[in-house]
Design an enzyme around this catalytic site. Sequence first.
Site, PDB file in Angstrom:
ATOM      1  N   ARG A   1       1.180  -5.744  -5.010  1.00 32.77           N
ATOM      2  CA  ARG A   1       1.205  -6.668  -3.874  1.00 32.77           C
ATOM      3  C   ARG A   1       1.607  -8.091  -4.262  1.00 32.77           C
ATOM      4  O   ARG A   1       1.318  -9.041  -3.530  1.00 32.77           O
ATOM      5  CB  ARG A   1      -0.178  -6.699  -3.205  1.00 32.77           C
ATOM      6  CG  ARG A   1      -0.548  -5.421  -2.466  1.00 32.77           C
ATOM      7  CD  ARG A   1      -1.660  -5.683  -1.469  1.00 32.77           C
ATOM      8  NE  ARG A   1      -2.133  -4.459  -0.839  1.00 32.77           N
ATOM      9  CZ  ARG A   1      -1.577  -3.928   0.251  1.00 32.77           C
ATOM     10  NH1 ARG A   1      -0.534  -4.500   0.797  1.00 32.77           N
ATOM     11  NH2 ARG A   1      -2.064  -2.824   0.772  1.00 32.77           N
TER      12      ARG A   1
ATOM     13  N   GLY B   1       0.819  -1.215   0.000  1.00 33.90           N
ATOM     14  CA  GLY B   1       0.000   0.000   0.000  1.00 33.90           C
ATOM     15  C   GLY B   1       0.850   1.261   0.000  1.00 33.90           C
ATOM     16  O   GLY B   1       1.958   1.276   0.526  1.00 33.90           O
TER      17      GLY B   1
ATOM     18  N   ASP C   1       5.268  -7.867   5.241  1.00 30.57           N
ATOM     19  CA  ASP C   1       5.208  -8.951   4.255  1.00 30.57           C
ATOM     20  C   ASP C   1       6.246  -8.760   3.147  1.00 30.57           C
ATOM     21  O   ASP C   1       6.923  -9.712   2.746  1.00 30.57           O
ATOM     22  CB  ASP C   1       3.812  -9.016   3.616  1.00 30.57           C
ATOM     23  CG  ASP C   1       2.764  -9.541   4.592  1.00 30.57           C
ATOM     24  OD1 ASP C   1       3.127 -10.338   5.467  1.00 30.57           O
ATOM     25  OD2 ASP C   1       1.596  -9.143   4.477  1.00 30.57           O
TER      26      ASP C   1
ATOM     27  N   ASP D   1       0.371   1.780   8.555  1.00 33.29           N
ATOM     28  CA  ASP D   1      -0.208   1.060   9.703  1.00 33.29           C
ATOM     29  C   ASP D   1       0.638   1.171  10.976  1.00 33.29           C
ATOM     30  O   ASP D   1       0.144   0.921  12.064  1.00 33.29           O
ATOM     31  CB  ASP D   1      -0.390  -0.426   9.362  1.00 33.29           C
ATOM     32  CG  ASP D   1      -1.445  -0.644   8.291  1.00 33.29           C
ATOM     33  OD1 ASP D   1      -2.035   0.350   7.835  1.00 33.29           O
ATOM     34  OD2 ASP D   1      -1.670  -1.799   7.909  1.00 33.29           O
TER      35      ASP D   1
ATOM     36  N   LYS E   1       8.227   0.543   5.389  1.00 35.47           N
ATOM     37  CA  LYS E   1       7.109   1.369   4.924  1.00 35.47           C
ATOM     38  C   LYS E   1       5.792   0.805   5.405  1.00 35.47           C
ATOM     39  O   LYS E   1       5.616  -0.407   5.354  1.00 35.47           O
ATOM     40  CB  LYS E   1       7.133   1.397   3.396  1.00 35.47           C
ATOM     41  CG  LYS E   1       5.937   2.038   2.753  1.00 35.47           C
ATOM     42  CD  LYS E   1       5.196   1.121   1.768  1.00 35.47           C
ATOM     43  CE  LYS E   1       4.516  -0.032   2.423  1.00 35.47           C
ATOM     44  NZ  LYS E   1       3.557  -0.744   1.585  1.00 35.47           N
ATOM     45  N   THR E   2       4.902   1.559   5.882  1.00 37.13           N
ATOM     46  CA  THR E   2       3.475   1.261   6.045  1.00 37.13           C
ATOM     47  C   THR E   2       2.826   2.309   6.944  1.00 37.13           C
ATOM     48  O   THR E   2       3.372   2.643   8.006  1.00 37.13           O
ATOM     49  CB  THR E   2       3.152  -0.153   6.604  1.00 37.13           C
ATOM     50  OG1 THR E   2       1.740  -0.245   6.785  1.00 37.13           O
ATOM     51  CG2 THR E   2       3.819  -0.510   7.912  1.00 37.13           C
TER      52      THR E   2
HETATM   53  P1  FBP Z   1       0.737  -1.943   3.636  1.00 39.08           P
HETATM   54  O1  FBP Z   1       0.799  -2.776   4.865  1.00 39.08           O
HETATM   55  O2  FBP Z   1       1.069  -2.657   2.394  1.00 39.08           O
HETATM   56  O3  FBP Z   1       1.537  -0.690   3.807  1.00 39.08           O
HETATM   57  O4  FBP Z   1      -0.767  -1.434   3.419  1.00 39.08           O
HETATM   58  C1  FBP Z   1      -1.523  -0.987   4.471  1.00 39.08           C
HETATM   59  C2  FBP Z   1      -2.931  -0.659   4.066  1.00 39.08           C
HETATM   60  O5  FBP Z   1      -3.078   0.715   3.786  1.00 39.08           O
HETATM   61  C3  FBP Z   1      -3.891  -1.083   5.175  1.00 39.08           C
HETATM   62  O6  FBP Z   1      -4.022  -0.075   6.148  1.00 39.08           O
HETATM   63  C4  FBP Z   1      -5.152  -1.402   4.415  1.00 39.08           C
HETATM   64  O7  FBP Z   1      -5.948  -2.346   5.075  1.00 39.08           O
HETATM   65  C5  FBP Z   1      -4.623  -1.970   3.134  1.00 39.08           C
HETATM   66  O8  FBP Z   1      -3.368  -1.396   2.926  1.00 39.08           O
HETATM   67  C6  FBP Z   1      -5.517  -1.675   1.961  1.00 39.08           C
HETATM   68  O9  FBP Z   1      -5.051  -2.374   0.862  1.00 39.08           O
HETATM   69  P2  FBP Z   1      -5.309  -1.968  -0.644  1.00 39.08           P
HETATM   70  O10 FBP Z   1      -4.351  -0.883  -0.965  1.00 39.08           O
HETATM   71  O11 FBP Z   1      -4.970  -3.204  -1.390  1.00 39.08           O
HETATM   72  O12 FBP Z   1      -6.717  -1.532  -0.772  1.00 39.08           O
END
Ligand code: FBP
Length: 551
Positions: free
Chosen positions: A145, A81, A176, A205, A202-203
């Site tokens: 992803r 993400g 991941d 979250d 990175k994230t």
């Molecule tokens: P990452 O862990 O890859 O940084 O992504 C986090 C996130 O933003 C989460 O908070 C959310 O649940 C998810 O990605 C949403 O995924 P997508 O971008 O596939 O809709």
Amino acid sequence: MKTISALQKVRSEYKPKLPKALRDGANVEAKRGKPSGAAGDEDKIQELFPNLFGQPVMEFSNAGGKKSAQAINVGVILSGGQAPGGHNVIAGIFDGLKSINSDSKLYGFKGGPSGLTDGKYIEITAELLNEYRNTGGFDIIGSGRTKLEKSEQFEKAKTVCEGLGISALIVIGGDDSNTNACLLAEYYKEKNVPIQVVGCPKTIDGDLKNDLIETSFGFDTACKVYSELIGNISRDANSARKYWHFIRLMGRSASHITLECALQTQPNLALIGEEVAEKEQTLSEVVDQIVEVVLARSAKGMDFGVVLVPEGLIEFIPEIKKLIRELNDLMAREEHSLGYLDGDAEKLKFIKSKLSGEISSVYASLPEQIQMQLAKDRDPHGNVQVSLIETEKLLIAMVQKKLKSFKAAGTYKGKFTVQNHFLGYEGRCAQPSNFDADYCYSLGFTAAALIGAGASGYMASVRNLVKPADEWICGGVPLTLMMNIERRHGENKPVIRKALVDLEGKPFKRLLADRAKLAVETAYLYPGPIQYFGPHELCDRITETLLLEKT
Ligand code: FBP
């Protein structure tokens, strides 16, 4: 037609701050510590990563600008993400590599890990990069992803790298993606392939952290954006005095975003998934917790309020957690049969017939919409896509039902009118805050320094973040040091351990200390938008989480 906004124009001039160690370039002195272990299941991690396990933590100091003779070709991937600051990581890598040798080249693989295996790339030039410095988004090369875990993928990547003379790869990603980076690094070491692999944390979250990785990039900016919006909604709630606002916030698993936003805005209630799990609260008990606050405020004439709901909450409720675990295994096992079924009704019928007795009744007790959302395809890493599950609506419906029964019994006379919101994508590509702009640039520069120092199987680490950037400490953390074994896609796999909210930690304790008051008082804070220019205490303000955790 304009091509960039006024803010973008001025912001492109911003010079990110760097730690002292990197001031004279990425060709640094590297101090190596003791052999390292693992976050858990040490024997198993050692067995799975015999070539990487035990590498020492690295810490850099300034080498006074000495130049390396060798130019290096490096490939970079953005994975998972979006998170604010990704472009500055790339800028840091680019400038770092050029400081080592101006003939070094940086290639960006397009659309995430699949760009590497499919050989889809661009060369990142100074001219191209200048358009992206200090901007949000991942659009310079895009992200994806795809899970890199099979030897055929590693071989394809090797061929692509050989074609471009690439001797190092940098994976910018979450837990991941950095797990994938570790698998790739191990494979190349095992096969004596001369390609180094380095990761960057990175994230949004905020769940990729430990003693040596104090925070993942993007968390700061995303939380500031959400807090601005929550503050605006809260002020509306307090002005109109007629709505309860239920705000679901991103954060796939851990509740760090919700906790940070609660500390920044002081809503009436912030649910924390990790607390729900610890107390083994059932869904009905979580609903009771909300109802209690609604009743208490109503008794004081306040039929309005703000509730924050972490999107990962659903996975922390014990009975739903069990259900998701069984669903994950079932969906991995029955992938083939499910693919042949037409329509949602058929799919739900099939799933219900395969779930075990008790779990099947938990599933059946949920509204059909939520049942369907829970049965949606997993992401390539085997995770439930919680951003697609409308947990706030589930809670609202259950709260409404309970309040109705109180009304019928004559114990509640208030009004419960609700607005629901989901804040996620609004923050992921925001213009990075000064903190993220500086932190990301330093992370990229550190990644270049790790490559210059010959490291592989490491994550770039920049810490001491509560201090001014000058005093930040940079180096590398072995990826194996952060790993343990977890169940994914119906199998036990080595993965980087997710950092959940620490219920003994200062940020959660602060929330707990204020919780009772915040429920019945209206003490909202209105943080307003991110400030890029102006007083240091506003512009360089770090998150409450980091401040509380590290001071
Ligand atoms: P990452 O862990 O890859 O940084 O992504 C986090 C996130 O933003 C989460 O908070 C959310 O649940 C998810 O990605 C949403 O995924 P997508 O971008 O596939 O809709």
